[in-house]
Design a protein around this motif. Structure first.
Motif, PDB file in Angstrom:
ATOM      1  N   UNK A   1       0.814  -1.219   0.000  1.00 25.50           N
ATOM      2  CA  UNK A   1       0.000   0.000   0.000  1.00 25.50           C
ATOM      3  C   UNK A   1       0.849   1.270   0.000  1.00 25.50           C
ATOM      4  N   UNK A   2       1.971   1.245   0.671  1.00 28.29           N
ATOM      5  CA  UNK A   2       2.862   2.398   0.701  1.00 28.29           C
ATOM      6  C   UNK A   2       3.419   2.676  -0.695  1.00 28.29           C
ATOM      7  N   UNK A   3       3.837   1.621  -1.391  1.00 31.46           N
ATOM      8  CA  UNK A   3       4.375   1.782  -2.747  1.00 31.46           C
ATOM      9  C   UNK A   3       3.313   2.331  -3.690  1.00 31.46           C
ATOM     10  N   UNK A   4       2.078   1.850  -3.559  1.00 33.97           N
ATOM     11  CA  UNK A   4       0.999   2.351  -4.416  1.00 33.97           C
ATOM     12  C   UNK A   4       0.733   3.825  -4.140  1.00 33.97           C
ATOM     13  N   UNK A   5       0.747   4.215  -2.886  1.00 38.56           N
ATOM     14  CA  UNK A   5       0.532   5.616  -2.516  1.00 38.56           C
ATOM     15  C   UNK A   5       1.636   6.498  -3.072  1.00 38.56           C
ATOM     16  N   UNK A   6       2.870   6.050  -2.985  1.00 38.07           N
ATOM     17  CA  UNK A   6       3.995   6.829  -3.513  1.00 38.07           C
ATOM     18  C   UNK A   6       3.926   6.945  -5.027  1.00 38.07           C
ATOM     19  N   UNK A   7       3.489   5.880  -5.704  1.00 41.25           N
ATOM     20  CA  UNK A   7       3.370   5.925  -7.161  1.00 41.25           C
ATOM     21  C   UNK A   7       2.300   6.935  -7.583  1.00 41.25           C
ATOM     22  N   UNK A   8       1.187   6.951  -6.866  1.00 35.61           N
ATOM     23  CA  UNK A   8       0.125   7.910  -7.178  1.00 35.61           C
ATOM     24  C   UNK A   8       0.602   9.329  -6.918  1.00 35.61           C
ATOM     25  N   UNK A   9       1.288   9.551  -5.822  1.00 35.34           N
ATOM     26  CA  UNK A   9       1.799  10.883  -5.495  1.00 35.34           C
ATOM     27  C   UNK A   9       2.827  11.328  -6.532  1.00 35.34           C
ATOM     28  N   UNK A  10       3.671  10.416  -6.982  1.00 36.93           N
ATOM     29  CA  UNK A  10       4.666  10.745  -8.001  1.00 36.93           C
ATOM     30  C   UNK A  10       4.018  11.114  -9.310  1.00 36.93           C
ATOM     31  N   UNK A  11       2.961  10.386  -9.685  1.00 42.08           N
ATOM     32  CA  UNK A  11       2.254  10.692 -10.935  1.00 42.08           C
ATOM     33  C   UNK A  11       1.577  12.047 -10.844  1.00 42.08           C
ATOM     34  N   UNK A  12       1.005  12.347  -9.700  1.00 42.18           N
ATOM     35  CA  UNK A  12       0.328  13.636  -9.530  1.00 42.18           C
ATOM     36  C   UNK A  12       1.322  14.783  -9.622  1.00 42.18           C
ATOM     37  N   UNK A  13       2.525  14.594  -9.118  1.00 47.77           N
ATOM     38  CA  UNK A  13       3.526  15.648  -9.159  1.00 47.77           C
ATOM     39  C   UNK A  13       4.048  15.880 -10.574  1.00 47.77           C
ATOM     40  N   UNK A  14       3.895  14.883 -11.452  1.00 40.87           N
ATOM     41  CA  UNK A  14       4.436  14.981 -12.801  1.00 40.87           C
ATOM     42  C   UNK A  14       3.454  15.594 -13.795  1.00 40.87           C
ATOM     43  N   UNK A  15       2.333  16.082 -13.343  1.00 44.48           N
ATOM     44  CA  UNK A  15       1.321  16.616 -14.239  1.00 44.48           C
ATOM     45  C   UNK A  15       1.560  18.085 -14.553  1.00 44.48           C
TER      46      UNK A  15
ATOM     47  N   UNK B   1      -3.506  15.970 -21.217  1.00 48.48           N
ATOM     48  CA  UNK B   1      -3.152  15.724 -19.816  1.00 48.48           C
ATOM     49  C   UNK B   1      -2.568  14.326 -19.643  1.00 48.48           C
ATOM     50  N   UNK B   2      -3.217  13.320 -20.237  1.00 45.72           N
ATOM     51  CA  UNK B   2      -2.759  11.927 -20.100  1.00 45.72           C
ATOM     52  C   UNK B   2      -1.364  11.725 -20.691  1.00 45.72           C
ATOM     53  N   UNK B   3      -1.162  12.191 -21.909  1.00 43.99           N
ATOM     54  CA  UNK B   3       0.135  11.972 -22.572  1.00 43.99           C
ATOM     55  C   UNK B   3       1.254  12.708 -21.836  1.00 43.99           C
ATOM     56  N   UNK B   4       1.023  13.948 -21.448  1.00 46.70           N
ATOM     57  CA  UNK B   4       2.063  14.701 -20.745  1.00 46.70           C
ATOM     58  C   UNK B   4       2.358  14.089 -19.375  1.00 46.70           C
ATOM     59  N   UNK B   5       1.345  13.590 -18.699  1.00 49.78           N
ATOM     60  CA  UNK B   5       1.548  12.941 -17.408  1.00 49.78           C
ATOM     61  C   UNK B   5       2.318  11.635 -17.584  1.00 49.78           C
TER      62      UNK B   5
ATOM     63  N   UNK C   1       8.432  29.972 -16.418  1.00 47.30           N
ATOM     64  CA  UNK C   1       7.906  31.237 -16.897  1.00 47.30           C
ATOM     65  C   UNK C   1       8.095  31.493 -18.380  1.00 47.30           C
ATOM     66  N   UNK C   2       8.744  30.593 -19.094  1.00 43.11           N
ATOM     67  CA  UNK C   2       8.910  30.760 -20.542  1.00 43.11           C
ATOM     68  C   UNK C   2       7.565  30.572 -21.233  1.00 43.11           C
ATOM     69  N   UNK C   3       7.312  31.372 -22.277  1.00 46.61           N
ATOM     70  CA  UNK C   3       6.071  31.271 -23.027  1.00 46.61           C
ATOM     71  C   UNK C   3       6.390  30.801 -24.441  1.00 46.61           C
TER      72      UNK C   3
ATOM     73  N   UNK D   1       6.492  18.674 -19.440  1.00 47.83           N
ATOM     74  CA  UNK D   1       5.883  19.967 -19.117  1.00 47.83           C
ATOM     75  C   UNK D   1       5.283  20.005 -17.715  1.00 47.83           C
ATOM     76  N   UNK D   2       6.008  19.441 -16.776  1.00 49.97           N
ATOM     77  CA  UNK D   2       5.545  19.426 -15.388  1.00 49.97           C
ATOM     78  C   UNK D   2       5.402  20.853 -14.875  1.00 49.97           C
ATOM     79  N   UNK D   3       4.265  21.145 -14.306  1.00 52.22           N
ATOM     80  CA  UNK D   3       4.003  22.463 -13.749  1.00 52.22           C
ATOM     81  C   UNK D   3       3.676  23.533 -14.775  1.00 52.22           C
ATOM     82  N   UNK D   4       3.561  23.160 -16.042  1.00 50.54           N
ATOM     83  CA  UNK D   4       3.273  24.142 -17.099  1.00 50.54           C
ATOM     84  C   UNK D   4       1.777  24.428 -17.186  1.00 50.54           C
TER      85      UNK D   4
END
Length: 164
Positions: A10-24, A60-64, A119-121, A69-72
Motif C-alpha cells: 500500500x505504501x508503494x501504491x501511494x507513492x506511485x500515485x503521489x509521483x504521478x500527480x507531481x508529474x502533471x 493531460x494523459x500523454x504529458x503525465x 515562466x517561458x512562453x 511539461x511538469x508544472x506548465x
C-alpha cells in the motif's frame, strides 16, 4: 518472508500515485475560438463540448505519462474541427445525410500557448486532416480529430510546439 513486506505494497501504491500527480502539468485549458464558434453550432454543442473534453484529457494523459511539461500551464484553442461522419446535429438538420455511410475528410486545428514552470512562453500551433477520402479509415465521427489530439500531445511532450 513475504508477509514481512506485505505492508509495503500500500505504501508503494501511494507513492506511485503521489509521483504521478507531481508529474502533471499545472493546468490544461481548452477553449473554442470565436470564429469557430459559429461553425460549432452546425456541428452541435454537445459534440463540440465532448471534443474540448477529449482534447483536454488526451493532452493531460500523454504529458503525465511522459513526465513532460511538469508544472506548465497549457492553453489551447480549437480553431477548426471537422468530423469524419455527420454529427447528430448535422443529421437532424440535413435528413439526407446517412450517419453510417456518409464520410468526409476530418481533423482539427489547434493553437495556443504554453507557459512553462520557469515562466517561458511558447506558442502552439498544430493541425491534421486526412489527406483524402481513401485515408478515412475510422469508424467514429471524430476519428481524425482524435488522431490530431494524440499527435499534438506527443509533439508537446517531445518539445515540438509548432508544426509547419
Amino acid at each position: 518472508m513475504m508477509r514481512r513486506f506485505a505492508f509495503l505494497a500500500p505504501l508503494a501504491a501511494t507513492l506511485a500515485i503521489a509521483g504521478a500527480a507531481a508529474a502533471q502539468p499545472s493546468a490544461v485549458i481548452v477553449t473554442v475560438s470565436p470564429d469557430f464558434a459559429k461553425t460549432a453550432e452546425e456541428l452541435g454543442q454537445r459534440d463540440v463540448r465532448q471534443q474540448v473534453e477529449d482534447l483536454t484529457a488526451t493532452v493531460t494523459r500523454v504529458l503525465t505519462d511522459r513526465h513532460a511539461l511538469e508544472g506548465a500551464r497549457i492553453e489551447l484553442t480549437i480553431t477548426d474541427l471537422k468530423p469524419n461522419r455527420p454529427t447528430m446535429q448535422q443529421t437532424l438538420d440535413k435528413p439526407g445525410l446517412d450517419p453510417m455511410r456518409s464520410i468526409s475528410i476530418g481533423g482539427a486545428a489547434i493553437e495556443g500557448m504554453i507557459t512553462t514552470a520557469s515562466g517561458e512562453v511558447h506558442p502552439v500551433k498544430y493541425d491534421y486532416y486526412s489527406p483524402s477520402l481513401a485515408d478515412v479509415r475510422g469508424y467514429s465521427t471524430w476519428q481524425d480529430a482524435r488522431t490530431t489530439y494524440d499527435r499534438l500531445a506527443r509533439n508537446l511532450a517531445a518539445g515540438r510546439y509548432v508544426s509547419r
